[in-house]
Design a protein around this motif. Structure first.
Motif, PDB file in Angstrom:
ATOM      1  N   THR A  55      -2.771   0.742  -3.746  1.00 52.74           N
ATOM      2  CA  THR A  55      -2.237  -0.509  -3.561  1.00 52.74           C
ATOM      3  C   THR A  55      -1.724  -1.176  -4.727  1.00 52.74           C
ATOM      4  N   LEU A  56      -0.591  -1.650  -4.787  1.00 51.64           N
ATOM      5  CA  LEU A  56       0.163  -2.314  -5.528  1.00 51.64           C
ATOM      6  C   LEU A  56       0.114  -3.844  -5.250  1.00 51.64           C
ATOM      7  N   THR A  57      -0.213  -4.608  -6.254  1.00 56.88           N
ATOM      8  CA  THR A  57      -0.098  -6.150  -5.921  1.00 56.88           C
ATOM      9  C   THR A  57       0.385  -7.012  -7.157  1.00 56.88           C
TER      10      THR A  57
ATOM     11  N   HIS B 113     -11.125   1.565  -8.313  1.00 60.50           N
ATOM     12  CA  HIS B 113     -10.682   1.030  -9.481  1.00 60.50           C
ATOM     13  C   HIS B 113      -9.602   0.191  -9.569  1.00 60.50           C
ATOM     14  N   ASN B 114      -9.573  -0.950 -10.207  1.00 57.32           N
ATOM     15  CA  ASN B 114      -8.158  -1.840 -10.183  1.00 57.32           C
ATOM     16  C   ASN B 114      -7.815  -1.910 -11.814  1.00 57.32           C
TER      17      ASN B 114
ATOM     18  N   GLY C 232      -4.532  -0.811  -7.238  1.00 53.80           N
ATOM     19  CA  GLY C 232      -5.920  -0.517  -6.977  1.00 53.80           C
ATOM     20  C   GLY C 232      -5.809   0.832  -6.211  1.00 53.80           C
ATOM     21  N   PHE C 233      -6.923   1.619  -6.410  1.00 52.60           N
ATOM     22  CA  PHE C 233      -7.022   2.933  -5.916  1.00 52.60           C
ATOM     23  C   PHE C 233      -8.565   3.343  -5.856  1.00 52.60           C
ATOM     24  N   TYR C 234      -8.868   4.229  -5.146  1.00 54.44           N
ATOM     25  CA  TYR C 234     -10.183   4.945  -5.077  1.00 54.44           C
ATOM     26  C   TYR C 234      -9.996   6.516  -5.669  1.00 54.44           C
TER      27      TYR C 234
ATOM     28  N   PRO D 117       0.808  -1.064  -0.114  1.00 54.23           N
ATOM     29  CA  PRO D 117      -0.023   0.026   0.067  1.00 54.23           C
ATOM     30  C   PRO D 117       0.897   1.370  -0.082  1.00 54.23           C
ATOM     31  N   PHE D 118       0.440   2.335  -0.510  1.00 53.54           N
ATOM     32  CA  PHE D 118       1.151   3.609  -0.897  1.00 53.54           C
ATOM     33  C   PHE D 118       0.177   4.644  -0.061  1.00 53.54           C
TER      34      PHE D 118
END
Length: 468
Positions: free
Chosen positions: A186-188, A224-225, A215-217, A178-179
């Motif tokens: 968040t990067l996965t 969003h993904n 993923g982010f809002y 997570p950033f």
């Protein structure tokens, strides 16, 4: 929102139940009921305490709670404290988070000042376990191990292996980071292997690949993904009776695709919502490498409305469309749309709607489906206030169809829908399985169907999270 403990004076502490914009306190026999408008109670946050930090770095925590200092009144403090708790939970660093609000103390305290304390308990350096869960009408045994908060800013590595009751197996190794920031990115990155069998289509598939997901809002609840996926798939026949149309699809294929998933969930409950809606939009383009290429778009919408107390009307609609982007790139059988089964159009067998070859479902390049449901308590409310509240009586009607996209190009879309409509209806009982899934036992009546479809009249059992 929960229970909030507010300090009234130096010697008395009252428990206040927060509901919408007002809070209420149960009075004693000698007191009158007091109603307090939280928007009219001026308040500001003077101090924030974080108790329980060990490995977690201060900067990642400060980014989650800093909005609390902008609160203007007591209601705003409560809302921002709740949002801060959600952000802290999303970091994946803590297994317990509690929030306490008290009046501000000390020489620097202001007249309307508050102190907010977050008590957190961090995860151990390595955790793991064995669990079972249900989904997509299948029971799954899962073994997992996780190393959370490796570098103190929410980074974690997790390994999972699962084996399903329908001979499916999955292995996944993921690194999640997570950033900081307004959009909570968040990067996965993950490496996976999946082995599945589809007896209704006469094939099995071994899939190995990797996925990068950002993923982010863009809004508090609008997620969003952005994904890039590359995988090698080996499709093979399942039995000697597999149809020729499935056999000619067998063999390895390489797929590389970009995908965007947008989701907005405004429901008040995941399993038995009484209000709110859910929207999911998925767009995918494959053909950035490999021998598979297509453009694919999917929509799922669900709306819930309480007619009267404990009687909920639910409407669902989903549709999908895919088309080839090059004559030199193919569309694999496993990329096709399938319809039918206890989680989609009930009253039909799994993948029972649409074209078949020697009993094997072939899928199509387009589909649509809808459902209308009424959920009510059990007749006479047995077990009310206890186990009876886990059950709902269920009435439904489903409709839908799958078809090749060439059919839509050659004719009128409305005619295609009317001439190929499938409809079923029925009633049954639904059971909440914790907050993970629900179980449906329905008696189904296929009403309109094609002669090539595989219907399932009578009792049908479904277990999953997302139903049509």
């Amino acid at each position: 929102m929960g229970i909030v403990h507010a300090k009234v004076d130096d010697n008395v502490t009252e428990t206040l139940n927060f509901k919408n914009k007002n809070i209420y306190r149960e009075p004693s026999d000698r007191e009158q009921i007091k109603e307090i408008d939280l928007e009219g109670v001026k308040a500001r946050v003077d101090k924030i305490h974080i108790d329980g930090l060990s490995r977690t770095k201060n900067d990642i925590v400060e980014d989650c709670i800093k909005e609390l200092f902008k609160a203007k009144d007591f209601q705003d403090v409560l809302l921002k404290a709740h949002k801060a708790r959600v952000k802290l939970d999303e970091l994946g660093c803590f297994k317990n988070i509690s929030v306490f609000i008290d009046t501000s103390k000390g020489s620097k305290a202001t007249p309307d000042g508050l102190e907010v304390t977050f008590n957190v308990k961090e995860h151990k350096r390595i955790t793991g376990g064995v669990s079972t869960h249900v989904g997509n009408n299948e029971g799954v045994l899962q073994i997992g191990m996780r190393a959370p908060n490796i570098f103190g800013r929410g980074e974690r590595v997790q390994v999972e292996y699962s084996h399903g009751s329908k001979k499916s197996s999955n292995f996944n190794l993921a690194f999640i980071k997570p950033f900081r920031g307004k959009y909570r990115p968040t990067l996965t990155s993950s490496i996976f292997q999946s082995n599945t069998e589809w007896p209704v289509s006469g094939y099995k598939q071994l899939e190995r690949g990797l996925i990068f997901d950002l993923g982010f809002y863009s809004w508090s609840l609008l997620k969003h993904n952005l994904q890039w996926e590359a995988n090698i798939r080996d499709l093979s026949v399942l039995t000697r009776n597999t149809s020729f149309d499935v056999r000619k699809e067998s063999g390895p294929s390489l797929k590389s695709s970009l995908r965007h998933i947008l989701s907005l969930d405004l429901r008040d409950d995941l399993i038995f919502p009484t209000s709110g809606s859910l929207l999911q939009l998925t767009s995918e383009v494959a053909g950035l490498g490999g021998d598979v290429g297509f453009l694919k778009n999917d929509i799922f919408v669900q709306g819930n409305y309480s007619i009267v107390e404990d009687i909920v009307l639910q409407g669902c609609f989903c549709t999908g469309y895919m088309t080839s982007i090059s004559n030199n790139l193919k569309i694999s059988l496993s990329d096709m749309y399938f319809l039918g089964g206890p989680l989609s159009v009930r009253g039909f067998q799994s993948r029972g709607v649409g074209p078949h070859s020697d009993g094997d479902a072939l899928g199509s390049k387009a589909y649509w489906a809808g459902g209308l449901h009424i959920f009510t308590p059990l007749p006479f409310r047995p077990g009310r206030g206890g186990i009876g509240d886990l059950f709902r009586t269920h009435f439904f009607i489903n409709g839908g169809n799958v078809g090749n996209i060439e059919v839509l190009k050659d004719g009128n879309l409305l005619d295609f829908i009317q001439n190929n409509l499938r409809v079923s209806y029925g009633l049954g009982v639904a059971l909440r399985l914790g907050n993970m899934a629900r179980l449906e036992i329905n008696y189904c009546f296929p009403y309109i169907y094609d002669k090539g479809d595989q219907t399932h009249p009578g009792v049908q059992i479904g277990i999953g999270v997302q139903f049509l």
